[in-house]
Motif scaffolding. Sequence first.
Motif, mmCIF file in Angstrom:
data_model
loop_
_atom_site.group_PDB
_atom_site.id
_atom_site.type_symbol
_atom_site.label_atom_id
_atom_site.label_comp_id
_atom_site.label_asym_id
_atom_site.label_seq_id
_atom_site.Cartn_x
_atom_site.Cartn_y
_atom_site.Cartn_z
ATOM 1 N N ALA A 1 45.192 5.992 91.803
ATOM 2 C CA ALA A 1 46.597 6.359 91.634
ATOM 3 C C ALA A 1 46.992 6.498 90.170
ATOM 4 O O ALA A 1 48.103 6.949 89.871
ATOM 5 N N ILE A 2 46.121 6.126 89.269
ATOM 6 C CA ILE A 2 46.447 6.152 87.841
ATOM 7 C C ILE A 2 46.010 7.486 87.235
ATOM 8 O O ILE A 2 44.853 7.884 87.328
ATOM 9 N N GLY A 3 46.978 8.167 86.615
ATOM 10 C CA GLY A 3 46.697 9.468 86.019
ATOM 11 C C GLY A 3 46.177 9.357 84.594
ATOM 12 O O GLY A 3 46.251 8.303 83.952
ATOM 13 N N LEU A 4 45.660 10.461 84.099
ATOM 14 C CA LEU A 4 45.117 10.540 82.741
ATOM 15 C C LEU A 4 45.708 11.769 82.055
ATOM 16 O O LEU A 4 45.642 12.877 82.583
ATOM 17 N N SER A 5 46.277 11.566 80.870
ATOM 18 C CA SER A 5 46.822 12.670 80.080
ATOM 19 C C SER A 5 45.962 12.888 78.840
ATOM 20 O O SER A 5 45.627 11.930 78.142
ATOM 21 N N VAL A 6 45.622 14.141 78.585
ATOM 22 C CA VAL A 6 44.798 14.510 77.434
ATOM 23 C C VAL A 6 45.488 15.650 76.694
ATOM 24 O O VAL A 6 45.988 16.593 77.317
ATOM 25 N N ASN A 7 45.513 15.555 75.365
ATOM 26 C CA ASN A 7 46.152 16.595 74.549
ATOM 27 C C ASN A 7 45.183 17.736 74.259
ATOM 28 O O ASN A 7 44.006 17.503 73.956
ATOM 29 N N LEU A 8 45.697 18.964 74.310
ATOM 30 C CA LEU A 8 44.950 20.148 73.902
ATOM 31 C C LEU A 8 45.672 20.794 72.724
ATOM 32 O O LEU A 8 46.904 20.832 72.684
ATOM 33 N N SER A 9 44.904 21.305 71.779
ATOM 34 C CA SER A 9 45.496 21.947 70.609
ATOM 35 C C SER A 9 45.663 23.448 70.864
ATOM 36 O O SER A 9 45.133 24.007 71.827
ATOM 37 N N ALA A 10 46.382 24.080 69.955
ATOM 38 C CA ALA A 10 46.562 25.535 70.046
ATOM 39 C C ALA A 10 45.216 26.243 69.952
ATOM 40 O O ALA A 10 44.998 27.270 70.601
ATOM 41 N N VAL A 11 44.314 25.697 69.143
ATOM 42 C CA VAL A 11 42.987 26.306 68.996
ATOM 43 C C VAL A 11 42.242 26.295 70.319
ATOM 44 O O VAL A 11 41.580 27.275 70.692
ATOM 45 N N ASP A 12 42.359 25.190 71.081
ATOM 46 C CA ASP A 12 41.711 25.107 72.393
ATOM 47 C C ASP A 12 42.277 26.151 73.343
ATOM 48 O O ASP A 12 41.540 26.871 74.017
ATOM 49 N N ILE A 13 43.599 26.243 73.376
ATOM 50 C CA ILE A 13 44.250 27.130 74.335
ATOM 51 C C ILE A 13 43.947 28.588 74.043
ATOM 52 O O ILE A 13 43.828 29.409 74.949
ATOM 53 N N MET A 14 43.815 28.931 72.768
ATOM 54 C CA MET A 14 43.571 30.326 72.397
ATOM 55 C C MET A 14 42.097 30.719 72.474
ATOM 56 O O MET A 14 41.772 31.892 72.348
ATOM 57 N N SER A 15 41.215 29.767 72.690
ATOM 58 C CA SER A 15 39.785 30.048 72.712
ATOM 59 C C SER A 15 39.272 30.100 74.154
ATOM 60 O O SER A 15 39.310 29.098 74.873
ATOM 61 N N GLU A 16 38.780 31.258 74.581
ATOM 62 C CA GLU A 16 38.218 31.379 75.927
ATOM 63 C C GLU A 16 37.001 30.469 76.078
ATOM 64 O O GLU A 16 36.794 29.876 77.143
ATOM 65 N N ARG A 17 36.216 30.375 75.021
ATOM 66 C CA ARG A 17 35.018 29.542 75.087
ATOM 67 C C ARG A 17 35.394 28.071 75.264
ATOM 68 O O ARG A 17 34.791 27.371 76.087
ATOM 69 N N ARG B 1 48.108 34.559 76.129
ATOM 70 C CA ARG B 1 46.823 33.868 76.151
ATOM 71 C C ARG B 1 47.006 32.420 76.619
ATOM 72 O O ARG B 1 46.185 31.900 77.396
ATOM 73 N N ALA B 2 48.087 31.772 76.140
ATOM 74 C CA ALA B 2 48.339 30.383 76.534
ATOM 75 C C ALA B 2 48.581 30.279 78.037
ATOM 76 O O ALA B 2 48.031 29.393 78.711
ATOM 77 N N ARG B 3 49.399 31.172 78.575
ATOM 78 C CA ARG B 3 49.688 31.106 80.015
ATOM 79 C C ARG B 3 48.417 31.319 80.829
ATOM 80 O O ARG B 3 48.199 30.646 81.840
ATOM 81 N N LYS B 4 47.574 32.241 80.392
ATOM 82 C CA LYS B 4 46.319 32.489 81.109
ATOM 83 C C LYS B 4 45.436 31.241 81.115
ATOM 84 O O LYS B 4 44.844 30.891 82.145
ATOM 85 N N SER B 5 45.360 30.557 79.971
ATOM 86 C CA SER B 5 44.542 29.344 79.879
ATOM 87 C C SER B 5 45.100 28.238 80.770
ATOM 88 O O SER B 5 44.342 27.542 81.466
ATOM 89 N N LEU B 6 46.428 28.072 80.753
ATOM 90 C CA LEU B 6 47.043 27.012 81.556
ATOM 91 C C LEU B 6 46.916 27.303 83.044
ATOM 92 O O LEU B 6 46.716 26.380 83.854
ATOM 93 N N GLU B 7 47.023 28.566 83.426
ATOM 94 C CA GLU B 7 46.870 28.919 84.838
ATOM 95 C C GLU B 7 45.453 28.647 85.317
ATOM 96 O O GLU B 7 45.238 28.299 86.485
ATOM 97 N N MET B 8 44.470 28.782 84.421
ATOM 98 C CA MET B 8 43.090 28.471 84.785
ATOM 99 C C MET B 8 42.946 26.977 85.101
ATOM 100 O O MET B 8 42.268 26.593 86.052
ATOM 101 N N LEU B 9 43.619 26.132 84.308
ATOM 102 C CA LEU B 9 43.554 24.683 84.550
ATOM 103 C C LEU B 9 44.280 24.290 85.829
ATOM 104 O O LEU B 9 43.792 23.455 86.604
ATOM 105 N N THR B 10 45.452 24.882 86.055
ATOM 106 C CA THR B 10 46.198 24.535 87.279
ATOM 107 C C THR B 10 45.468 25.028 88.521
ATOM 108 O O THR B 10 45.600 24.434 89.598
#
Length: 659
Positions: free
Chosen positions: A472-488, A522-531
């Motif tokens: 029941a315990i969640g985990l939050s992790v930060n992503l930077s702009a560099v991560d979100i903009m990089s497809e790799r 690009r950010a929305r595309k990356s976030l939609e991949m995670l969701t």
Amino acid sequence: MRKGNVTGLVKGETDRNEVRPSAETMRQEMAAAFQPIVRGFALPVALFYLLVIPSNFYFSSLVPALELSVVSASAAIVIGLCRIYLSRNGVVRFEQLEMVNALILLLMYVNCVNVLMVDFQSLNLFYMLMMLLLSAAAAVSLRVFCVAAALTVSTVLACAALMGWPHFVYFCVASATVLAAAFGVAVLVRTAISGVVRERLIADELRARAEKLADYDALTGLPNRRHFFAHAENALETGSRDKVLHLALIDLDGFKPVNDLYGHMVGDELLVQVAERIRKACENTGLETLLARLGGDEFVLAIDQPLTDADLRVAGRAICEGLLEPFTIHNIGVSISASIGFSQYPRDGKTVRQLYERADHALYSAKENARGDVVVFSPEHEAQLGSHGRIEQVLRTADLHREIHLQYQPQHDLLTGRVTGFEALVRWESPVLGRVSPADFVGIAERTGYIQVISSIVVQKAMAAAREWPDAIGLSVNLSAVDIMSERSMAGIAHLVMEGDIEPGRLTFEITETAVMTDFGRARKSLEMLTALGCKIALDDFGSGYSSFAYIHRLPLHRIKTDRSFITRLHEDTEPTYKILRAVAELSVSLGFDCLAEGVETEQQMAIVRSAGIRFVQGFYFSRPIGSEAVEDYLERHGMPVGREIYAPAWAPALQQVP
């Protein structure tokens, strides 16, 4: 020093067809083409008239020989002087070349007439007609040729008429034949030369336009990066010992949202108007500047007048204030601001590169600490820059898998009083530098690209730790702009999620507004991949940057985290801040998001956050970040595990139960 706009672009063959050299330019270039021809023609003609003098005495008696020789010698001398004139005066004007050319041909005509007068023979008339062919090749213009042809033919026919009708008819035919041939030669030679000259002029014009395009920004008409750095380097190399040069980097705050919300046409027009306002602000301050566009929404100024730091701040604020006035583009009201960083030669650097790096550091400081303000590079910044350089060097050789570790800050649900999850916070223990603050190394890692490696390590270690926690315990992790903009980078994170041993639904990836607005699409595309994998997305530091209802609903968000500055300001302006927090809570409810307030440290802050309707909180009030080994004890103290209702949206009826 200020540069104007550039007009005219070289786009292809269409523009080539539109290039038309002016008549005056063509005349002068024709003069340049014909001058060596006339100069070269004059030498053998002058030599001929000198060499013919001895033959005059051999074939003629003394008196006729003297008459012929005087005229020949005079012609040789004058033609020789004409050649010297053309050799020593560079490219002469077309009219001057015509006069010299006409004089040479006239002297040749006079010599022929002199021969006819001294010793008339019908054969000499053919020599005069042959001179037409020489005139056709050597005449600068058809005008000169036509005059020479008229004199020659009229003289030949006049002499032939004196010889009788049969001779007159014969020489009429001969003159017509030679004249036609000579005219054809004259036309062909000039057409060929003028064609070559025209093509060269067109090529030169197209090359000049291409060079301008290489040095100027096609959108704003300002000098571009290449032009600016070449100009600045030249200014330093040729300057005196007491040379002063100030360099300012200007970066727009809020441009990216405008570009994404209204399209590139509006964004481009905004950049054009921004360039004009910066130019006017510089003119109003009386400064002689070189303004250039480096690319995107970044501009640069070079000022070569002695100014104090206070003067620079005044000039910078004048630019910032000018850009604060709303813009109207296609009936759309647009508001932005600007941050400026200054550096100075020779105090801050001896080369343009050093000045740029220090101005960039000052700009970075402005955007980090005083967005929309002016920062002048100082000794304190120099110390920071040295420290950052050291960190970057160590970062490049560090064993990050061994040196990076995590701490976790708990997140609480005020409605149930239970722990809902932990935010993973990165820490770096360097054997060389010791403990390095995230505030120091994260930004450097982002600029150098190492943040992608760090983010991958953080996700791996955080998921490994979360495997030991209750489900029941969640985990939050930060992503930077560099991560979100990089497809790799995003592909690597997605792979870690799929291969991990915890349910993706327990994972929340936190992103900042600034990261999203770097490239919204690009950010929305990356976030939609995670969701799509089942992960959740939290918008961190909400309210610190470009908060806009226009894009929040377009992102696959599950949670909004208010910026900690709202909480820290509660003791200064409680009522306004409370209203903002209440508005954010209500916005979250209406959109179906959770709302979390971070930075809660006191009982009073907790009470205000609760009364504002915010359900989830984190901060030192509950706990400082703890190591993974302390998480289990923390959960036991708070009666864990708990149910999965932590992932349900905080609906309005539930919020109304908050005491």
